[in-house]
Design an enzyme around this catalytic site. Sequence first.
Site, PDB file in Angstrom:
ATOM      1  N   ARG A 175      54.742  77.946  53.420  1.00  0.00           N
ATOM      2  CA  ARG A 175      55.410  76.693  53.808  1.00  0.00           C
ATOM      3  C   ARG A 175      55.073  75.512  52.889  1.00  0.00           C
ATOM      4  O   ARG A 175      54.832  74.378  53.354  1.00  0.00           O
ATOM      5  CB  ARG A 175      55.127  76.335  55.270  1.00  0.00           C
ATOM      6  CG  ARG A 175      55.579  77.383  56.250  1.00  0.00           C
ATOM      7  CD  ARG A 175      57.097  77.605  56.233  1.00  0.00           C
ATOM      8  NE  ARG A 175      57.439  78.752  57.052  1.00  0.00           N
ATOM      9  CZ  ARG A 175      57.740  79.964  56.539  1.00  0.00           C
ATOM     10  NH1 ARG A 175      57.771  80.191  55.246  1.00  0.00           N
ATOM     11  NH2 ARG A 175      58.038  80.953  57.351  1.00  0.00           N
ATOM     12  N   SER A 224      59.029  75.340  64.227  1.00  0.00           N
ATOM     13  CA  SER A 224      57.573  75.503  64.347  1.00  0.00           C
ATOM     14  C   SER A 224      56.860  74.203  63.988  1.00  0.00           C
ATOM     15  O   SER A 224      57.034  73.676  62.890  1.00  0.00           O
ATOM     16  CB  SER A 224      57.089  76.619  63.420  1.00  0.00           C
ATOM     17  OG  SER A 224      57.588  77.840  63.887  1.00  0.00           O
ATOM     18  N   GLU A 295      53.229  71.984  60.284  1.00  0.00           N
ATOM     19  CA  GLU A 295      54.302  72.470  59.397  1.00  0.00           C
ATOM     20  C   GLU A 295      55.360  71.362  59.270  1.00  0.00           C
ATOM     21  O   GLU A 295      55.899  71.134  58.198  1.00  0.00           O
ATOM     22  CB  GLU A 295      54.933  73.743  59.968  1.00  0.00           C
ATOM     23  CG  GLU A 295      56.099  74.233  59.112  1.00  0.00           C
ATOM     24  CD  GLU A 295      56.571  75.637  59.469  1.00  0.00           C
ATOM     25  OE1 GLU A 295      55.757  76.459  59.926  1.00  0.00           O
ATOM     26  OE2 GLU A 295      57.771  75.906  59.281  1.00  0.00           O
TER      27      GLU A 295
HETATM   28  C1  LIG Z   1      65.525  75.701  65.374  1.00  0.00           C
HETATM   29  C2  LIG Z   1      64.745  75.728  64.083  1.00  0.00           C
HETATM   30  C3  LIG Z   1      64.345  76.944  63.538  1.00  0.00           C
HETATM   31  C4  LIG Z   1      63.625  76.982  62.335  1.00  0.00           C
HETATM   32  N1  LIG Z   1      63.263  78.189  61.827  1.00  0.00           N
HETATM   33  C5  LIG Z   1      62.602  78.248  60.647  1.00  0.00           C
HETATM   34  C6  LIG Z   1      62.244  79.521  60.065  1.00  0.00           C
HETATM   35  O1  LIG Z   1      62.538  80.574  60.578  1.00  0.00           O
HETATM   36  N2  LIG Z   1      61.557  79.492  58.899  1.00  0.00           N
HETATM   37  C7  LIG Z   1      61.216  78.343  58.267  1.00  0.00           C
HETATM   38  O2  LIG Z   1      60.600  78.402  57.208  1.00  0.00           O
HETATM   39  N3  LIG Z   1      61.555  77.140  58.793  1.00  0.00           N
HETATM   40  C8  LIG Z   1      62.235  77.067  59.956  1.00  0.00           C
HETATM   41  N4  LIG Z   1      62.566  75.838  60.482  1.00  0.00           N
HETATM   42  C9  LIG Z   1      62.136  74.607  59.807  1.00  0.00           C
HETATM   43  C10 LIG Z   1      63.162  74.009  58.830  1.00  0.00           C
HETATM   44  O3  LIG Z   1      64.479  74.422  59.138  1.00  0.00           O
HETATM   45  C11 LIG Z   1      62.842  74.362  57.379  1.00  0.00           C
HETATM   46  O4  LIG Z   1      61.593  73.841  57.000  1.00  0.00           O
HETATM   47  C12 LIG Z   1      63.924  73.865  56.417  1.00  0.00           C
HETATM   48  O5  LIG Z   1      63.844  74.517  55.186  1.00  0.00           O
HETATM   49  C13 LIG Z   1      63.844  72.354  56.196  1.00  0.00           C
HETATM   50  O6  LIG Z   1      64.990  71.990  55.439  1.00  0.00           O
HETATM   51  P1  LIG Z   1      65.631  70.538  55.620  1.00  0.00           P
HETATM   52  O7  LIG Z   1      66.692  70.401  54.600  1.00  0.00           O
HETATM   53  O8  LIG Z   1      66.039  70.321  57.027  1.00  0.00           O
HETATM   54  O9  LIG Z   1      64.381  69.636  55.242  1.00  0.00           O
HETATM   55  P2  LIG Z   1      63.971  68.199  55.775  1.00  0.00           P
HETATM   56  O10 LIG Z   1      63.398  68.287  57.132  1.00  0.00           O
HETATM   57  O11 LIG Z   1      65.087  67.244  55.563  1.00  0.00           O
HETATM   58  O12 LIG Z   1      62.812  67.877  54.725  1.00  0.00           O
HETATM   59  C14 LIG Z   1      61.650  68.699  54.676  1.00  0.00           C
HETATM   60  C15 LIG Z   1      60.843  68.308  53.432  1.00  0.00           C
HETATM   61  O13 LIG Z   1      61.568  68.636  52.260  1.00  0.00           O
HETATM   62  C16 LIG Z   1      61.770  67.496  51.437  1.00  0.00           C
HETATM   63  N5  LIG Z   1      63.093  67.622  50.827  1.00  0.00           N
HETATM   64  C17 LIG Z   1      64.261  67.892  51.438  1.00  0.00           C
HETATM   65  N6  LIG Z   1      65.257  67.954  50.528  1.00  0.00           N
HETATM   66  C18 LIG Z   1      64.694  67.714  49.319  1.00  0.00           C
HETATM   67  C19 LIG Z   1      65.203  67.642  47.971  1.00  0.00           C
HETATM   68  N7  LIG Z   1      66.492  67.809  47.696  1.00  0.00           N
HETATM   69  N8  LIG Z   1      64.339  67.379  46.965  1.00  0.00           N
HETATM   70  C20 LIG Z   1      63.010  67.188  47.227  1.00  0.00           C
HETATM   71  N9  LIG Z   1      62.478  67.224  48.469  1.00  0.00           N
HETATM   72  C21 LIG Z   1      63.313  67.504  49.501  1.00  0.00           C
HETATM   73  C22 LIG Z   1      61.649  66.308  52.373  1.00  0.00           C
HETATM   74  O14 LIG Z   1      61.248  65.133  51.676  1.00  0.00           O
HETATM   75  C23 LIG Z   1      60.581  66.791  53.344  1.00  0.00           C
HETATM   76  O15 LIG Z   1      59.302  66.620  52.778  1.00  0.00           O
HETATM   77  C24 LIG Z   1      63.291  75.773  61.676  1.00  0.00           C
HETATM   78  C25 LIG Z   1      63.715  74.560  62.222  1.00  0.00           C
HETATM   79  C26 LIG Z   1      64.442  74.526  63.407  1.00  0.00           C
HETATM   80  C27 LIG Z   1      64.936  73.215  63.930  1.00  0.00           C
END
Ligand SMILES: Cc1cc2nc3c(=O)[nH]c(=O)nc-3n(C[C@H](O)[C@H](O)[C@H](O)COP(=O)(O)OP(=O)(O)OC[C@H]3O[C@@H](n4cnc5c(N)ncnc54)[C@H](O)[C@@H]3O)c2cc1C
Length: 301
Positions: A175, A224, A295
Amino acid sequence: MTLGSIFNKKFGDSLNENVNLSSYSWFNLGGNAQYFFKAKDKLQLIEFLKEAKNKNLPTLILGAGSNTLFRDNGVKGVVIKLGQGFAYTKIHDKNILDVGASTLDRKVANFAKDNSIGNLEFLSCIPGSIGGAVIMNSGCYDNDISKVLLSVQVIDKKTFSEIEIKSEDIQFFYRGTNLSKDYIIISAKLRGMIVSKEEIEKKQSYLINRKKLSQPSQIKTCGSTFKNISDDKKAWKLIKQAECDHLTEGGAAISQKHCNFFVNNGNAKSLDIENLIKKVKKKVYEKTGVNLELEIKIVGE
Ligand SMILES: Cc1cc2nc3c(=O)[nH]c(=O)nc-3n(C[C@H](O)[C@H](O)[C@H](O)COP(=O)(O)OP(=O)(O)OC[C@H]3O[C@@H](n4cnc5c(N)ncnc54)[C@H](O)[C@@H]3O)c2cc1C
């Protein structure tokens, strides 16, 4: 002229002041961003980053907000979201995809499936964007982004230059990665395998169903909350062991389907979620000696 109006003149409707962030986080919580900038494309993003640097405004890049809790007093400076110009899926070469950073993971999975490119099915189970997936090294069911990533294209916030970083030059861990906080990911190349569409469809449905059985859906959560320590020290097991799975704090609760999922039950404040996190962390430590690590990302004032 205020800073906002100077900005508005230059960036028009891409830039807004005092934008409530709750609709940009899966928790559906948070105060206002001082500025919210939705970059149309790369050139506009670079132009804006230069202005923000000139004006000493801190910038925070947001993906789909599925791993981010905004605090109640909002975010000082600018929250940047990548707009339409960063949402695309292309075949780069046979089994290699070129995808924009704001593209949702599940769209990438579907595009790959439609083009008979397998081993990206796990992305259909992650609700974020590709940028967020790379930063978080997101994954599930024995796969994660580090295993399929070939390279990322980033903009360096300090130099405004565009750089390609190969996967082998990135350190990935559970992660997370060692990518600099100055980098904004604008696109990624992912490598899959040529497989029949039927096979991909089968695997994708299997993973989606598996996920549905073990995790709650249609709730206000960022998935998580804490990282797992190891296979036998999964965060949810430790939370259960410390008898925290029924704890609440104001409007914040713990999912009864998966106790590492913290939930805004509709009337929570971000502070409630944060207090619940602290409460659980303390109890788990007292009971098991394990110091759980977050996380999810908590940002803001
Ligand atoms: C119902 C649910 C289920 C989930 N299941 C999983 C799972 O199975 N496995 C898992 O690993 N995660 C899971 N997650 C967590 C989440 O979906 C992941 O961590 C996902 O990859 C985050 O992506 P995001 O675009 O929403 O990031 P955000 O929440 O928008 O950002 C997360 C981080 O990434 C950075 N970031 C985002 N975009 C960029 C960019 N373009 N350049 C630089 N930095 C950036 C942000 O600054 C922040 O630090 C789950 C979440 C939910 C709500």
